[in-house]
Each structure stands twice: as structure tokens, then as C-alpha cells.
Design a protein around this motif. Sequence first.
Motif, PDB file in Angstrom:
ATOM      1  N   GLN A  81       0.814  -1.213   0.000  1.00  0.00           N
ATOM      2  CA  GLN A  81       0.000   0.000   0.000  1.00  0.00           C
ATOM      3  C   GLN A  81       0.851   1.269   0.000  1.00  0.00           C
ATOM      4  N   SER A  82       1.993   1.229   0.654  1.00  0.00           N
ATOM      5  CA  SER A  82       2.840   2.420   0.713  1.00  0.00           C
ATOM      6  C   SER A  82       3.309   2.841  -0.674  1.00  0.00           C
ATOM      7  N   LEU A  83       3.552   1.877  -1.562  1.00  0.00           N
ATOM      8  CA  LEU A  83       3.967   2.215  -2.922  1.00  0.00           C
ATOM      9  C   LEU A  83       2.792   2.729  -3.744  1.00  0.00           C
ATOM     10  N   ALA A  84       1.608   2.192  -3.490  1.00  0.00           N
ATOM     11  CA  ALA A  84       0.425   2.712  -4.177  1.00  0.00           C
ATOM     12  C   ALA A  84       0.194   4.178  -3.801  1.00  0.00           C
ATOM     13  N   ARG A  85       0.418   4.499  -2.534  1.00  0.00           N
ATOM     14  CA  ARG A  85       0.269   5.888  -2.097  1.00  0.00           C
ATOM     15  C   ARG A  85       1.368   6.773  -2.673  1.00  0.00           C
ATOM     16  N   LEU A  86       2.577   6.238  -2.712  1.00  0.00           N
ATOM     17  CA  LEU A  86       3.702   7.014  -3.230  1.00  0.00           C
ATOM     18  C   LEU A  86       3.479   7.416  -4.684  1.00  0.00           C
ATOM     19  N   HIS A  87       2.892   6.505  -5.470  1.00  0.00           N
ATOM     20  CA  HIS A  87       2.676   6.753  -6.898  1.00  0.00           C
ATOM     21  C   HIS A  87       1.225   7.146  -7.190  1.00  0.00           C
ATOM     22  N   HIS A  88       0.611   7.833  -6.254  1.00  0.00           N
ATOM     23  CA  HIS A  88      -0.803   8.209  -6.398  1.00  0.00           C
ATOM     24  C   HIS A  88      -1.044   9.044  -7.658  1.00  0.00           C
ATOM     25  N   ARG A  89      -2.134   8.705  -8.331  1.00  0.00           N
ATOM     26  CA  ARG A  89      -2.619   9.481  -9.474  1.00  0.00           C
ATOM     27  C   ARG A  89      -4.125   9.648  -9.333  1.00  0.00           C
ATOM     28  N   ARG A  90      -4.640  10.749  -9.855  1.00  0.00           N
ATOM     29  CA  ARG A  90      -6.075  11.004  -9.737  1.00  0.00           C
ATOM     30  C   ARG A  90      -6.920  10.011 -10.514  1.00  0.00           C
ATOM     31  N   ASP A  91      -6.353   9.442 -11.573  1.00  0.00           N
ATOM     32  CA  ASP A  91      -7.133   8.526 -12.403  1.00  0.00           C
ATOM     33  C   ASP A  91      -6.997   7.068 -11.969  1.00  0.00           C
ATOM     34  N   LEU A  92      -6.242   6.823 -10.891  1.00  0.00           N
ATOM     35  CA  LEU A  92      -6.064   5.460 -10.394  1.00  0.00           C
ATOM     36  C   LEU A  92      -6.486   5.378  -8.931  1.00  0.00           C
ATOM     37  N   THR A  93      -6.792   4.164  -8.505  1.00  0.00           N
ATOM     38  CA  THR A  93      -7.093   3.916  -7.099  1.00  0.00           C
ATOM     39  C   THR A  93      -6.598   2.513  -6.759  1.00  0.00           C
ATOM     40  N   TYR A  94      -6.867   2.054  -5.554  1.00  0.00           N
ATOM     41  CA  TYR A  94      -6.432   0.706  -5.175  1.00  0.00           C
ATOM     42  C   TYR A  94      -7.412   0.111  -4.176  1.00  0.00           C
ATOM     43  N   ARG A  95      -7.361  -1.216  -4.083  1.00  0.00           N
ATOM     44  CA  ARG A  95      -8.181  -1.950  -3.136  1.00  0.00           C
ATOM     45  C   ARG A  95      -7.311  -2.985  -2.420  1.00  0.00           C
ATOM     46  N   THR A  96      -7.627  -3.238  -1.152  1.00  0.00           N
ATOM     47  CA  THR A  96      -6.888  -4.229  -0.376  1.00  0.00           C
ATOM     48  C   THR A  96      -7.073  -5.614  -0.989  1.00  0.00           C
ATOM     49  N   LEU A  97      -5.971  -6.347  -1.089  1.00  0.00           N
ATOM     50  CA  LEU A  97      -5.991  -7.713  -1.617  1.00  0.00           C
ATOM     51  C   LEU A  97      -5.772  -8.651  -0.433  1.00  0.00           C
ATOM     52  N   THR A  98      -6.809  -9.391  -0.070  1.00  0.00           N
ATOM     53  CA  THR A  98      -6.822 -10.090   1.216  1.00  0.00           C
ATOM     54  C   THR A  98      -5.928 -11.322   1.285  1.00  0.00           C
ATOM     55  N   ASP A  99      -5.693 -12.004   0.170  1.00  0.00           N
ATOM     56  CA  ASP A  99      -4.968 -13.276   0.230  1.00  0.00           C
ATOM     57  C   ASP A  99      -3.647 -13.241  -0.537  1.00  0.00           C
ATOM     58  N   ALA A 100      -3.077 -12.069  -0.680  1.00  0.00           N
ATOM     59  CA  ALA A 100      -1.799 -11.937  -1.387  1.00  0.00           C
ATOM     60  C   ALA A 100      -0.643 -11.956  -0.391  1.00  0.00           C
ATOM     61  N   PRO A 101       0.563 -12.260  -0.843  1.00  0.00           N
ATOM     62  CA  PRO A 101       1.730 -12.159   0.043  1.00  0.00           C
ATOM     63  C   PRO A 101       1.890 -10.728   0.546  1.00  0.00           C
ATOM     64  N   GLN A 102       2.535 -10.591   1.688  1.00  0.00           N
ATOM     65  CA  GLN A 102       2.790  -9.271   2.254  1.00  0.00           C
ATOM     66  C   GLN A 102       4.293  -9.050   2.395  1.00  0.00           C
ATOM     67  N   SER A 103       4.683  -7.811   2.301  1.00  0.00           N
ATOM     68  CA  SER A 103       6.089  -7.471   2.500  1.00  0.00           C
ATOM     69  C   SER A 103       6.276  -6.910   3.904  1.00  0.00           C
ATOM     70  N   GLN A 104       7.499  -7.021   4.396  1.00  0.00           N
ATOM     71  CA  GLN A 104       7.859  -6.440   5.682  1.00  0.00           C
ATOM     72  C   GLN A 104       8.945  -5.398   5.470  1.00  0.00           C
ATOM     73  N   VAL A 105       8.801  -4.283   6.146  1.00  0.00           N
ATOM     74  CA  VAL A 105       9.875  -3.292   6.158  1.00  0.00           C
ATOM     75  C   VAL A 105      10.817  -3.657   7.298  1.00  0.00           C
ATOM     76  N   ALA A 106      12.109  -3.687   7.000  1.00  0.00           N
ATOM     77  CA  ALA A 106      13.105  -4.110   7.988  1.00  0.00           C
ATOM     78  C   ALA A 106      14.279  -3.147   7.998  1.00  0.00           C
ATOM     79  N   LEU A 107      14.947  -3.092   9.140  1.00  0.00           N
ATOM     80  CA  LEU A 107      16.217  -2.376   9.248  1.00  0.00           C
ATOM     81  C   LEU A 107      17.329  -3.389   9.028  1.00  0.00           C
ATOM     82  N   SER A 108      18.237  -3.084   8.113  1.00  0.00           N
ATOM     83  CA  SER A 108      19.280  -4.042   7.758  1.00  0.00           C
ATOM     84  C   SER A 108      20.650  -3.377   7.776  1.00  0.00           C
ATOM     85  N   TRP A 109      21.665  -4.163   8.147  1.00  0.00           N
ATOM     86  CA  TRP A 109      23.049  -3.693   8.159  1.00  0.00           C
ATOM     87  C   TRP A 109      23.967  -4.907   8.038  1.00  0.00           C
TER      88      TRP A 109
END
Length: 241
Positions: free
Chosen positions: A145-173
Motif C-alpha cells: 500500500q505504501s507504494l500505491a500511495r507514493l505513486h498516487h494518481r487522480r485517475d487510479l485507485t487501489y483496493r486491499t488484496l486479502t490473500d496476497a503475500p505481504q512485504s515487511q519493512v526491515a532495518l538491515s546492516w
Amino acid sequence: MTGTPVFRLGYVPGTTPAKWVRIWREREPDVPLELIAVPAGEAADAVREDRADAVLLRLPGDREGLHAIPLYTETTVVVVPKDHLITAADEVSGADLAGEVLLHPLDDPLGWPAPPGILARERPATTGDAIELIAAGVGLLVVPQSLARLHHRRDLTYRTLTDAPQSQVALSWPEGTTSALVEQFIGIVRGRTVNSTRGQQEAKAKGTEPVRARKPPRGRATSGKGAGPKPGGRGKPRRRR
């Protein structure tokens, strides 16, 4: 003579380090924090090649030779034109994408092994390129969802996809190179306070002590010499005249 230390924090598109950066600047006013935007495909190499001390990236992904602390899980959505039939529902499942053309950019962060629908033959180079194709009426896109918001356009929208894989944001070093500055930032993202045991140890290492409020001794008045007797107690007897 060494220069002023700087903590370099990389971050991939869509991640939001602002809260942690603010806390860092409150706790480490003498150590500048430099934010470095990195493409998703270069995030791991940014710390391996010492272009950043740590990086906020998405999992799953390339973790060879890296530590990673998952911070939060992102909601997965499907990006569609505003007039698409999918917009009639608040959320959809993979079955609702059957027969739809799905774009699969080279910087895809989800790694869905068997997505529904029909994969487009050509893979856009980036998520941004895929968004442009959707606006042109070519396919749909499944992203955090964060990428959908980042690339927001007035002519596009999005809907939650309930059974898709999810990503995790992590701190890495990099493994084996946890510096004092990285350790300090780890404490911040984990919610460690200045007065925690770990925070006190770090303060002592710097030659400072966290300030704590002093509590008054028990049984003593706290308002000065004018404090009266305790309620219900006996005062000093008056001399009869």
C-alpha cells in the motif's frame, strides 16, 4: 584528526523513516543523520558497499551477509483505474483478478510465486513505469500500500488484496559490523527509551547519565517549613492563660 561522525541511513521508496529520524535528532544532536534514498534493487548493496551504515528495505529480498530486524508488515493492494469493476468492493481476493493482466515490474517487492490472472509478457523496469501503464489501460499491479500511495494518481485507485503475500519493512546492516551508531538506531526503532537499561549503558559509554526526577523522602513534608500537621494528627497544645 577525525571528523564529526555521521549516521547514514538508506531507505527504499515508500518507507517512512521520519519518526525515527526525529527521535535520533533529539537524542543525538551532535551526530547528524544523513538520509539516502536508494532504489529497491540496490538497498542491500548500499550497506554492503558502505554507501550507508544501515538501510530500511523490504523483505523478502536479498539478505546474504546482512542482519535484518523486521519492523512492520505492509498491507498489499491492487492498483486499478478508477472506473474498474474491482472498485465496487472495499477489498478483493486473488480470485477477483482471474482473467486480468497483471504487471510484474523488475523491482517487485512481493515475489508472488503464482499470482492469479495473466502475467504481462513485458516486465516494466520499475513500479513507477508500471503505474504509467495502468493509467494507459494496460493491466493491473499488486504492490504494498505504501507504494500505491507514493505513486498516487487522480485517475487510479487501489483496493486491499486479502490473500496476497505481504512485504515487511526491515532495518538491515552488514553482519559483524554493528557500530555504536547502528546500535543506537536499533534501540530507537525498537522503542527503547533513554532510561531503559540498555539506554543507560549507552549513556555511560558516552560519559553522560540520563536525568531522572528525584523523589522526596518518605514521611517528610515537601512544601517547606510552613507545612502543617498531618490530617487527623494532634497539634502542639496551647498554653492556658
